[in-house]
Each structure stands twice: as structure tokens, then as C-alpha cells.
Design a protein around this motif. Structure first.
Motif, PDB file in Angstrom:
ATOM      1  N   UNK A 168     144.374 -61.565   0.071  1.00 52.71           N
ATOM      2  CA  UNK A 168     144.960 -62.665   0.849  1.00 52.71           C
ATOM      3  C   UNK A 168     145.782 -62.123   2.016  1.00 52.71           C
ATOM      4  N   UNK A 169     146.615 -61.081   1.746  1.00 52.62           N
ATOM      5  CA  UNK A 169     147.429 -60.523   2.843  1.00 52.62           C
ATOM      6  C   UNK A 169     146.533 -59.879   3.904  1.00 52.62           C
ATOM      7  N   UNK A 176     146.001 -63.149  12.031  1.00 52.50           N
ATOM      8  CA  UNK A 176     147.088 -62.995  13.009  1.00 52.50           C
ATOM      9  C   UNK A 176     146.632 -62.105  14.162  1.00 52.50           C
ATOM     10  N   UNK A 177     145.971 -60.994  13.862  1.00 51.08           N
ATOM     11  CA  UNK A 177     145.491 -60.093  14.934  1.00 51.08           C
ATOM     12  C   UNK A 177     144.477 -60.823  15.805  1.00 51.08           C
ATOM     13  N   UNK A 178     143.616 -61.625  15.182  1.00 53.27           N
ATOM     14  CA  UNK A 178     142.619 -62.384  15.945  1.00 53.27           C
ATOM     15  C   UNK A 178     143.269 -63.393  16.864  1.00 53.27           C
ATOM     16  N   UNK A 179     144.322 -64.078  16.406  1.00 56.29           N
ATOM     17  CA  UNK A 179     145.006 -65.063  17.256  1.00 56.29           C
ATOM     18  C   UNK A 179     145.711 -64.358  18.412  1.00 56.29           C
ATOM     19  N   UNK A 180     146.358 -63.218  18.150  1.00 55.08           N
ATOM     20  CA  UNK A 180     147.030 -62.465  19.222  1.00 55.08           C
ATOM     21  C   UNK A 180     146.001 -61.996  20.240  1.00 55.08           C
ATOM     22  N   UNK A 181     144.843 -61.568  19.738  1.00 50.81           N
ATOM     23  CA  UNK A 181     143.782 -61.131  20.639  1.00 50.81           C
ATOM     24  C   UNK A 181     143.295 -62.260  21.525  1.00 50.81           C
TER      25      UNK A 181
END
Length: 192
Positions: A168-169, A176-181
Motif C-alpha cells: 500500500x505504501x 504521489x510521484x506520478x502527480x508531481x510529475x
């Protein structure tokens, strides 16, 4: 008309109640003597059958308690083989009748006047029951082993599934990395 009168049993005149009671009692005693004699004959034939099978009885494993193997007196003497099977003597006092109670009713396994044939049939029946018992015991052992293996496998799955927090983590970190990207791409692709 004369034939009908020939079939009628003549009755003696009864003059007193005491004489009538005595006459009825004598008739009952005679009938009960006949019944007792017939029961004794049936019991003797069943005991001959039990005697014929005594060597078979000795070979039954001591830990196998499913067989009764005894002659029981009563209104109809019976030789009980087990809880559901018994032998009675037929109405002709010559025929053995091996009966088994089933879920569907009482079944005649064998009816014969030959003592050896009945003894052979009962011997085969006892052998079949002993083998059925062994199969049932083996089946119980096998089922217990399967249940134990299923429990062991469940323990392994539970220990493997205890890694869920890491999965899950990892998923959340990737999201989160995908959204920042995506935000970075949108920022640099469309300068203000």
C-alpha cells in the motif's frame, strides 16, 4: 348346505361360567405350550448357526465392537449379527432368514434352509463390514491430514499477506510521484 355344516366346529354346551373359564384356560395353556415349543425349536436352530460361526467370531479384531453375535429370546428368537442385521427362523421352522435394516426399510439378505450357506453369507457380511470400517478409519485419517495441510497453508498465506502495508505504501508513493510529475510537466509545458 351339508358342506357348510361340516366346516363348523362343534361347541360343547357350557352350563357355568367357571366351566367356561376352565375350558378357555386349558385352550390357552395348550396354545402357549405350542408357542414355547416352537420358540425353543427356533432358538435351537439359531444356536446351531451361532455354533457354526464361533471360529469366525474368534477372528474378529478385538478392537472392533460393531458386532453383537448373540441369540436373543423373545416372541421371535433372533440371532443378532450387529445393530442392524439379524437372522430369524422362517414360518416353516426350516428356513433361515438373514435380515438387514436400512434407511429404505428391512431387506432380506439371504433366505435358505441350508445352514452352511447361511454361515457363509454371514461370514462374508462380517468381512465386508470389517473392510468398510477400515476404509472409514483410513478416510478419517486422510481427512484429518488434509485439514492439517489446509491449516498449514493458511498460516503460510497469512504470513505472506502481512506485507500489505509495504504494498500500500509503495502504491501511494508511486501515485504521489506520478502527480508531481504531471504537475511539473504541466508547469513547464505551458509557461505563463
Amino acid at each position: 348346505m351339508a358342506e357348510a355344516q361340516d366346516n363348523v366346529v362343534p361347541h360343547t354346551r357350557v352350563r357355568s361360567l367357571r366351566d367356561a373359564i376352565r375350558k378357555v384356560q386349558l385352550g390357552e395353556v395348550e396354545r402357549s405350550d405350542v408357542v414355547v415349543e416352537l420358540q425353543d425349536t427356533e432358538r435351537a436352530r439359531l444356536e446351531m448357526l451361532a455354533d457354526e460361526l464361533k471360529d469366525v467370531f474368534k477372528e474378529i479384531p478385538e478392537d472392533d465392537d460393531q458386532f453383537t453375535l448373540q441369540v436373543v429370546s423373545g416372541s421371535t428368537p433372533r440371532f443378532w449379527v450387529d445393530m442392524t442385521s439379524h437372522v430369524v427362523v422362517g414360518g416353516d421352522r426350516q428356513t433361515y432368514r438373514f435380515l438387514k435394516d436400512t434407511r429404505l426399510g428391512r431387506v432380506v439378505v439371504l433366505e435358505t434352509s441350508v445352514l452352511d450357506d447361511m454361515a457363509d453369507c454371514i461370514t462374508e457380511y462380517i468381512a465386508e463390514r470389517i473392510l468398510e470400517r477400515e476404509k472409514a478409519i483410513e478416510g478419517d485419517w486422510f481427512n484429518n491430514r488434509l485439514k492439517q495441510a489446509a491449516r498449514d497453508q493458511t498460516v503460510v498465506k497469512v504470513s505472506q499477506s502481512s506485507n500489505w502495508p509495504g504494498i500500500v505504501s509503495g502504491f501511494l508513493f508511486g501515485a504521489a510521484v506520478g502527480m508531481i510529475g504531471l504537475i511539473a510537466f504541466a508547469w513547464f509545458a505551458n509557461p505563463v
